[in-house]
Design a protein around this motif. Structure first.
Motif, PDB file in Angstrom:
ATOM      1  N   PHE A 109       0.763  -1.055   0.183  1.00 15.98           N
ATOM      2  CA  PHE A 109       0.223   0.194   0.085  1.00 15.98           C
ATOM      3  C   PHE A 109       1.423   1.366  -0.406  1.00 15.98           C
ATOM      4  CE2 PHE A 109      -3.048  -3.143   1.360  1.00 15.98           C
ATOM      5  CZ  PHE A 109      -3.747  -3.125   0.846  1.00 15.98           C
ATOM      6  N   THR A 110       0.806   2.390  -1.106  1.00 17.96           N
ATOM      7  CA  THR A 110       1.644   3.534  -1.584  1.00 17.96           C
ATOM      8  C   THR A 110       0.858   3.983  -1.541  1.00 17.96           C
ATOM      9  OG1 THR A 110       2.345   2.897  -3.500  1.00 17.96           O
ATOM     10  CG2 THR A 110       3.793   1.786  -1.737  1.00 17.96           C
ATOM     11  N   GLY A 111       1.083   5.839  -1.111  1.00 16.78           N
ATOM     12  CA  GLY A 111       0.228   6.354  -2.198  1.00 16.78           C
ATOM     13  C   GLY A 111      -1.263   7.093  -1.289  1.00 16.78           C
ATOM     14  N   VAL A 112      -2.182   7.029  -1.771  1.00 18.42           N
ATOM     15  CA  VAL A 112      -3.246   7.393  -1.903  1.00 18.42           C
ATOM     16  C   VAL A 112      -3.673   5.695  -1.325  1.00 18.42           C
ATOM     17  CG1 VAL A 112      -4.500   6.534  -3.889  1.00 18.42           C
ATOM     18  CG2 VAL A 112      -5.831   8.653  -2.106  1.00 18.42           C
ATOM     19  N   PHE A 113      -3.193   4.665  -1.275  1.00 15.31           N
ATOM     20  CA  PHE A 113      -4.023   3.527  -0.789  1.00 15.31           C
ATOM     21  C   PHE A 113      -3.541   3.241   0.842  1.00 15.31           C
ATOM     22  CE2 PHE A 113      -4.943   2.735  -4.899  1.00 15.31           C
ATOM     23  CZ  PHE A 113      -5.741   1.820  -4.542  1.00 15.31           C
ATOM     24  N   SER A 114      -2.039   3.884   1.304  1.00 18.66           N
ATOM     25  CA  SER A 114      -1.454   3.695   2.169  1.00 18.66           C
ATOM     26  C   SER A 114      -2.124   4.453   3.046  1.00 18.66           C
ATOM     27  CB  SER A 114       0.062   4.428   1.160  1.00 18.66           C
ATOM     28  OG  SER A 114       0.619   4.334   3.129  1.00 18.66           O
ATOM     29  N   THR A 115      -2.042   5.716   2.344  1.00 21.52           N
ATOM     30  CA  THR A 115      -2.917   7.369   3.656  1.00 21.52           C
ATOM     31  C   THR A 115      -4.548   6.187   4.016  1.00 21.52           C
ATOM     32  OG1 THR A 115      -1.889   9.266   2.307  1.00 21.52           O
ATOM     33  CG2 THR A 115      -4.164   9.775   3.536  1.00 21.52           C
ATOM     34  N   CYS A 141       1.808  -8.007  18.456  1.00 20.89           N
ATOM     35  CA  CYS A 141       0.468  -8.524  17.725  1.00 20.89           C
ATOM     36  C   CYS A 141       0.065 -10.138  18.324  1.00 20.89           C
ATOM     37  CB  CYS A 141       0.617  -7.960  16.087  1.00 20.89           C
ATOM     38  SG  CYS A 141       1.203  -6.551  15.757  1.00 20.89           S
ATOM     39  N   SER A 142      -1.341  -9.503  18.788  1.00 15.93           N
ATOM     40  CA  SER A 142      -2.333 -11.123  19.106  1.00 15.93           C
ATOM     41  C   SER A 142      -1.589 -11.253  17.720  1.00 15.93           C
ATOM     42  CB  SER A 142      -2.830 -10.499  19.475  1.00 15.93           C
ATOM     43  OG  SER A 142      -2.535  -9.811  20.956  1.00 15.93           O
ATOM     44  N   TYR A 143      -2.552 -10.642  16.703  1.00 14.67           N
ATOM     45  CA  TYR A 143      -2.721 -11.255  15.731  1.00 14.67           C
ATOM     46  C   TYR A 143      -2.589 -10.262  14.450  1.00 14.67           C
ATOM     47  CZ  TYR A 143      -5.090 -14.727  11.997  1.00 14.67           C
ATOM     48  OH  TYR A 143      -5.295 -14.736  10.641  1.00 14.67           O
ATOM     49  N   THR A 144      -2.578 -10.760  12.844  1.00 19.30           N
ATOM     50  CA  THR A 144      -1.432  -9.988  11.862  1.00 19.30           C
ATOM     51  C   THR A 144      -2.923 -10.307  10.846  1.00 19.30           C
ATOM     52  OG1 THR A 144       0.604 -10.052  12.681  1.00 19.30           O
ATOM     53  CG2 THR A 144      -0.085  -9.154  10.261  1.00 19.30           C
ATOM     54  N   ILE A 145      -3.334  -9.445  10.062  1.00 21.23           N
ATOM     55  CA  ILE A 145      -4.779  -9.531   8.839  1.00 21.23           C
ATOM     56  C   ILE A 145      -3.048  -8.913   7.928  1.00 21.23           C
ATOM     57  CG2 ILE A 145      -6.036  -8.433   7.982  1.00 21.23           C
ATOM     58  CD1 ILE A 145      -8.145  -8.456  10.434  1.00 21.23           C
ATOM     59  N   ASN A 146      -3.267  -9.664   7.040  1.00 24.05           N
ATOM     60  CA  ASN A 146      -2.993  -8.792   5.212  1.00 24.05           C
ATOM     61  C   ASN A 146      -3.734  -8.300   4.629  1.00 24.05           C
ATOM     62  OD1 ASN A 146      -0.195 -10.411   6.468  1.00 24.05           O
ATOM     63  ND2 ASN A 146      -0.441 -12.336   5.934  1.00 24.05           N
ATOM     64  N   ALA A 147      -3.010  -7.324   4.349  1.00 24.81           N
ATOM     65  CA  ALA A 147      -3.699  -6.571   3.029  1.00 24.81           C
ATOM     66  C   ALA A 147      -3.050  -6.499   1.700  1.00 24.81           C
ATOM     67  CB  ALA A 147      -4.139  -5.412   4.043  1.00 24.81           C
ATOM     68  N   VAL A 148      -3.597  -6.826   0.526  1.00 21.15           N
ATOM     69  CA  VAL A 148      -2.828  -7.191  -0.567  1.00 21.15           C
ATOM     70  C   VAL A 148      -4.202  -5.885  -1.269  1.00 21.15           C
ATOM     71  CG1 VAL A 148      -1.744  -9.447   0.060  1.00 21.15           C
ATOM     72  CG2 VAL A 148      -4.117  -9.240  -1.277  1.00 21.15           C
ATOM     73  N   ILE A 149      -3.165  -5.048  -2.215  1.00 21.63           N
ATOM     74  CA  ILE A 149      -3.594  -4.657  -3.164  1.00 21.63           C
ATOM     75  C   ILE A 149      -4.069  -6.044  -5.361  1.00 21.63           C
ATOM     76  CG2 ILE A 149      -3.558  -3.277  -5.197  1.00 21.63           C
ATOM     77  CD1 ILE A 149      -2.833  -1.443  -3.123  1.00 21.63           C
ATOM     78  N   ILE A 172      -8.284  -5.462  -1.617  1.00 22.42           N
ATOM     79  CA  ILE A 172      -8.401  -4.491  -1.906  1.00 22.42           C
ATOM     80  C   ILE A 172      -8.449  -4.379  -3.373  1.00 22.42           C
ATOM     81  CG2 ILE A 172      -7.895  -2.316  -1.427  1.00 22.42           C
ATOM     82  CD1 ILE A 172      -9.776  -3.768   0.665  1.00 22.42           C
ATOM     83  N   GLY A 173      -9.073  -3.734  -4.189  1.00 20.21           N
ATOM     84  CA  GLY A 173      -9.170  -3.359  -5.663  1.00 20.21           C
ATOM     85  C   GLY A 173      -8.397  -2.415  -5.995  1.00 20.21           C
ATOM     86  N   GLY A 174      -7.308  -2.374  -6.800  1.00 17.70           N
ATOM     87  CA  GLY A 174      -6.361  -1.195  -7.208  1.00 17.70           C
ATOM     88  C   GLY A 174      -7.268  -0.389  -8.213  1.00 17.70           C
ATOM     89  N   GLN A 175      -8.753  -0.761  -7.983  1.00 26.09           N
ATOM     90  CA  GLN A 175      -9.061   0.447  -9.369  1.00 26.09           C
ATOM     91  C   GLN A 175      -9.845   1.295  -9.014  1.00 26.09           C
ATOM     92  OE1 GLN A 175     -11.673  -1.598 -12.400  1.00 26.09           O
ATOM     93  NE2 GLN A 175     -10.213  -3.425 -12.422  1.00 26.09           N
TER      94      GLN A 175
END
Length: 412
Positions: A109-115, A141-149, A172-175
């Motif tokens: 997640f970079t740019g606007v997606f990171s924000t 961290c008790s648990y980690t969720i991975n976020a991908v684009i 999360i959709g890049g579109q």
């Protein structure tokens, strides 16, 4: 969440949706982890009451509600009897109290997606919950969720908790780059909501937010309503609606906050304010109208759920939002200088108050004397020290703190 099909038809790309359906289901917005036995998952979902036409198998992955992937373990848990009925629209799957810190890892997640990711995490972190939420890397961290684009998606996909743990991945959709940061924040907040157990707020009629679609299924265990939240959905009424709009704010509504706090809130979560005359501030009708100062005892209408905007423990000079029983936020009209109401669906600058401990303590306990300062720097006042019953009996128009601007708090 059917965020790949926004309400605005100009934004739709029907050709792309048909192609995506063949590849992975356009309305599911991508494939997550691969279940080991799709047929058992389908059978369990049917037994739990999900309509057959709302269950979609793509490869070895099974989806309900079009964007919520269901693992084998999660589908088995849905057949278990619920322990209580104190949750909003959700499955019986929730996050265990042993999970005290949820981290979200989104290195892509970079740019606007990171924000947007940071803002979505903040939506949960600023609430007094049984767990904190942070962006990885973070300690404890008790648990980690991975976020991908996924660049081919225009929305998001996640799944429900299982085994007391959040779902492992949000996609999360890049579109979504065609929208603003608030809309992307909304989608991420929504998908995180699925990972901790929330169903769509309009699960019973997706046409409410999507313009078309039917019932995702109930059966008593599939969608449980939290007391104090609306049993009907409305466009823009919840961040957990099936479809999003380009105009989303990215923030939770009053009913969303009620739901999250009911599921995972850590006490105390409410404040009551006693005036100089001994009367309490009240949101008339439980909200949706004005704030008065004429109650002699504390009941539901005299309790205000507080949200510490900075997150963490409530401390002196923190900025807070106050929410009435019906989910409406307290507002100093025009940011101060006039009447105080309790009729706003979302919290903005006018709904923010600085809480000041007049006894000099850094934290707050029941019995402390406090003042509330509106956005323009003026203080909240109970006219005549309290006892007023109509609109204008509580204002935010004083330049200094006196007896009428002093309140004794009760935390519950």
């Amino acid at each position: 969440m059917n965020e790949g099909v926004p309400v605005n038809p100009i934004r739709k790309n029907k050709t792309r949706s048909l192609v995506a359906l063949a590849a992975c289901s356009a309305l599911a917005f991508g494939c997550g982890e691969q279940p080991t036995d799709p047929q058992e998952i389908v059978d369990n979902l049917l037994q739990a009451g999900f309509p057959a036409d709302d269950i979609r198998v793509v490869g070895d992955a099974v989806y309900v509600g079009r964007d919520a992937e269901v693992s084998l373990e999660a589908s088995r848990e849905m057949l278990q009897a619920p322990a209580s009925s104190e949750e909003q629209y959700r499955t019986t799957n929730t996050v265990s109290a042993t999970v005290t810190k949820i981290c979200v890892n989104g290195p892509g997640f970079t740019g606007v997606f990171s924000t947007a990711l940071d803002l979505a995490i903040q939506n949960y972190e600023e609430l007094p919950l049984t767990f904190s939420m942070a962006r990885a890397p973070s300690s404890g961290c008790s648990y980690t969720i991975n976020a991908v684009i996924d660049p081919n998606l225009n929305g998001g996909v996640a799944g429900f908790p299982s085994g007391g743990l959040p779902y492992s991945t949000i996609t999360i959709g890049g579109q979504l780059s065609q929208y603003g940061v608030d809309t992307i924040e909304h989608v991420i907040t929504h998908e995180l909501g699925h990972t901790i157990g929330f169903r769509h707020a309009d699960y019973y009629n997706r046409a409410i937010s999507c313009g078309s679609g039917g019932n995702e299924g109930d059966a008593g265990v599939g969608a449980i309503l939290i007391p104090g939240t609306p049993s009907t959905a409305a466009v823009g009424g919840s961040y957990m609606n099936s479809c999003f709009r380009a105009s989303e704010t990215g923030e939770m509504t009053g009913s969303d906050l009620t739901a999250v706090l009911a599921m995972y809130g850590s006490a105390p979560t409410t404040l009551s304010f006693r005036t100089a005359t001994g009367n309490y501030l009240v949101a008339e009708n439980g909200g949706g109208a004005y704030v008065a100062a004429n109650r002699t005892a504390i009941g539901p209408w005299e309790r205000f759920v507080y949200v510490d905007v900075n997150g963490g423990q409530l401390l002196n000079n923190d900025i807070i939002n106050l929410r009435a029983a019906d989910g409406s936020f307290v507002v100093a009209e025009n940011g101060g200088g006039g009447v105080v109401n309790a009729n706003r669906p979302v919290a903005g600058a006018w709904e923010a108050f600085r809480i000041i401990n007049l006894d000099g303590w850094n934290d707050f306990l029941s019995g402390d004397r406090v003042a509330l300062q509106a956005a323009n720097g003026q203080y909240v006042v109970a006219e005549n020290g309290g006892g007023g019953a109509g609109s204008g009996s509580v204002n935010a128009n004083r330049s200094s703190i006196g007896a009428w601007e002093t309140f004794v708090i009760t935390l519950q």
